[in-house]
Design a protein around this motif. Structure first.
Motif, PDB file in Angstrom:
ATOM      1  N   ASN A 160      24.211  42.549 -14.224  1.00 26.18           N
ATOM      2  CA  ASN A 160      25.031  41.965 -15.278  1.00 26.18           C
ATOM      3  C   ASN A 160      24.121  41.538 -16.420  1.00 26.18           C
ATOM      4  O   ASN A 160      23.057  40.953 -16.188  1.00 26.18           O
ATOM      5  CB  ASN A 160      25.831  40.782 -14.753  1.00 26.18           C
ATOM      6  CG  ASN A 160      26.882  41.214 -13.759  1.00 26.18           C
ATOM      7  OD1 ASN A 160      27.454  42.289 -13.872  1.00 26.18           O
ATOM      8  ND2 ASN A 160      27.126  40.388 -12.760  1.00 26.18           N
ATOM      9  N   VAL A 161      24.563  41.829 -17.634  1.00 26.91           N
ATOM     10  CA  VAL A 161      23.775  41.609 -18.838  1.00 26.91           C
ATOM     11  C   VAL A 161      24.599  40.800 -19.834  1.00 26.91           C
ATOM     12  O   VAL A 161      25.822  40.937 -19.883  1.00 26.91           O
ATOM     13  CB  VAL A 161      23.377  42.975 -19.461  1.00 26.91           C
ATOM     14  CG1 VAL A 161      22.656  42.812 -20.766  1.00 26.91           C
ATOM     15  CG2 VAL A 161      22.538  43.785 -18.478  1.00 26.91           C
ATOM     16  N   CYS A 162      23.925  39.967 -20.613  1.00 27.80           N
ATOM     17  CA  CYS A 162      24.559  39.213 -21.695  1.00 27.80           C
ATOM     18  C   CYS A 162      23.958  39.687 -23.023  1.00 27.80           C
ATOM     19  O   CYS A 162      22.753  39.922 -23.108  1.00 27.80           O
ATOM     20  CB  CYS A 162      24.279  37.722 -21.568  1.00 27.80           C
ATOM     21  SG  CYS A 162      24.731  36.993 -19.993  1.00 27.80           S
ATOM     22  N   ARG A 163      24.803  39.786 -24.042  1.00 30.66           N
ATOM     23  CA  ARG A 163      24.304  40.064 -25.394  1.00 30.66           C
ATOM     24  C   ARG A 163      24.275  38.749 -26.152  1.00 30.66           C
ATOM     25  O   ARG A 163      25.263  38.017 -26.193  1.00 30.66           O
ATOM     26  CB  ARG A 163      25.201  41.050 -26.127  1.00 30.66           C
ATOM     27  CG  ARG A 163      24.674  41.358 -27.542  1.00 30.66           C
ATOM     28  CD  ARG A 163      25.618  42.228 -28.381  1.00 30.66           C
ATOM     29  NE  ARG A 163      25.910  43.486 -27.745  1.00 30.66           N
ATOM     30  CZ  ARG A 163      27.152  43.906 -27.467  1.00 30.66           C
ATOM     31  NH1 ARG A 163      28.210  43.170 -27.763  1.00 30.66           N
ATOM     32  NH2 ARG A 163      27.346  45.081 -26.892  1.00 30.66           N
ATOM     33  N   TYR A 164      23.110  38.440 -26.729  1.00 32.50           N
ATOM     34  CA  TYR A 164      22.949  37.268 -27.579  1.00 32.50           C
ATOM     35  C   TYR A 164      22.771  37.740 -29.006  1.00 32.50           C
ATOM     36  O   TYR A 164      22.080  38.730 -29.255  1.00 32.50           O
ATOM     37  CB  TYR A 164      21.725  36.438 -27.150  1.00 32.50           C
ATOM     38  CG  TYR A 164      22.039  35.510 -26.002  1.00 32.50           C
ATOM     39  CD1 TYR A 164      22.361  34.180 -26.225  1.00 32.50           C
ATOM     40  CD2 TYR A 164      22.037  35.975 -24.690  1.00 32.50           C
ATOM     41  CE1 TYR A 164      22.663  33.336 -25.161  1.00 32.50           C
ATOM     42  CE2 TYR A 164      22.339  35.132 -23.636  1.00 32.50           C
ATOM     43  CZ  TYR A 164      22.641  33.818 -23.882  1.00 32.50           C
ATOM     44  OH  TYR A 164      22.943  32.979 -22.839  1.00 32.50           O
ATOM     45  N   VAL A 165      23.395  37.018 -29.946  1.00 32.88           N
ATOM     46  CA  VAL A 165      23.325  37.377 -31.360  1.00 32.88           C
ATOM     47  C   VAL A 165      22.891  36.186 -32.199  1.00 32.88           C
ATOM     48  O   VAL A 165      23.110  35.023 -31.830  1.00 32.88           O
ATOM     49  CB  VAL A 165      24.691  37.921 -31.870  1.00 32.88           C
ATOM     50  CG1 VAL A 165      25.094  39.196 -31.150  1.00 32.88           C
ATOM     51  CG2 VAL A 165      25.788  36.865 -31.729  1.00 32.88           C
TER      52      VAL A 165
END
Length: 171
Positions: A160-165
């Motif tokens: 599982n991966v999270c995208r941070y912006v």
């Protein structure tokens, strides 16, 4: 002395070793032990050989040195058209140098490069959901979690991966 410089062919082994060590320290339990113990270094040497010897025009690989030793690096892909901005593909700091502002300094350099070359203030990256130390750091430097999804990692494991912006990186 502290300085930044662009990676060259002579840095492939140094970058691959730092990347492998970082993954071995941070991804234990997230990637397979077999991959981390037996394959990560050879895999990272192959990856960095290609990235440095056949770079796309919009790639930058910056090294952070202290007393002529590499303590961290960042690889990013600049974009003026990507909805999320410039993509930070890799950001790694030697475990013994974490917490000293090196990751923040590398991100600031990428932000400046992105603004200068692509007129792009936005940055984004992906981080393993279970990499809590990295996620804490990204939130501390103003990152906002924007999405969750799964990806297949080197070694074949789905994670599982999270995208941070960042709309604009402020150090």
């Amino acid at each position: 002395m502290h300085n930044f410089r662009i990676a060259t062919h002579n840095d492939i082994e140094t970058i691959a070793n730092l990347h492998a060590l970082s993954w071995q320290n941070s991804y234990r339990g997230m990637l397979t032990d077999d991959y981390l113990d037996n394959h990560v270094l050879a895999d990272r040497i192959q990856v960095w050989t290609q990235k440095i010897n056949e770079p796309p025009a919009h790639q930058i690989i910056l090294l952070k040195e202290i007393d002529n030793s590499v303590v961290g690096f960042v690889c990013a892909y600049g974009s003026s058209t990507d909805n999320f901005g410039t993509f930070i593909d890799n950001l790694h700091v030697l475990p013994s140098f974490k917490g000293k502002g090196i990751g923040r300094d590398l991100m600031k350099e990428v932000s400046n490069w992105s603004l200068q070359h692509f007129n792009q203030p936005k940055l984004y990256l992906k981080v393993l959901e279970d990499n809590h130390a990295a996620r804490f750091f990204y939130e501390k430097v103003g990152g906002v979690k924007q999405a969750d999804f799964s990806e297949i990692m080197p070694g074949g494991k789905s994670v599982n991966v999270c995208r941070y912006v960042w709309q604009k990186f402020k150090s």
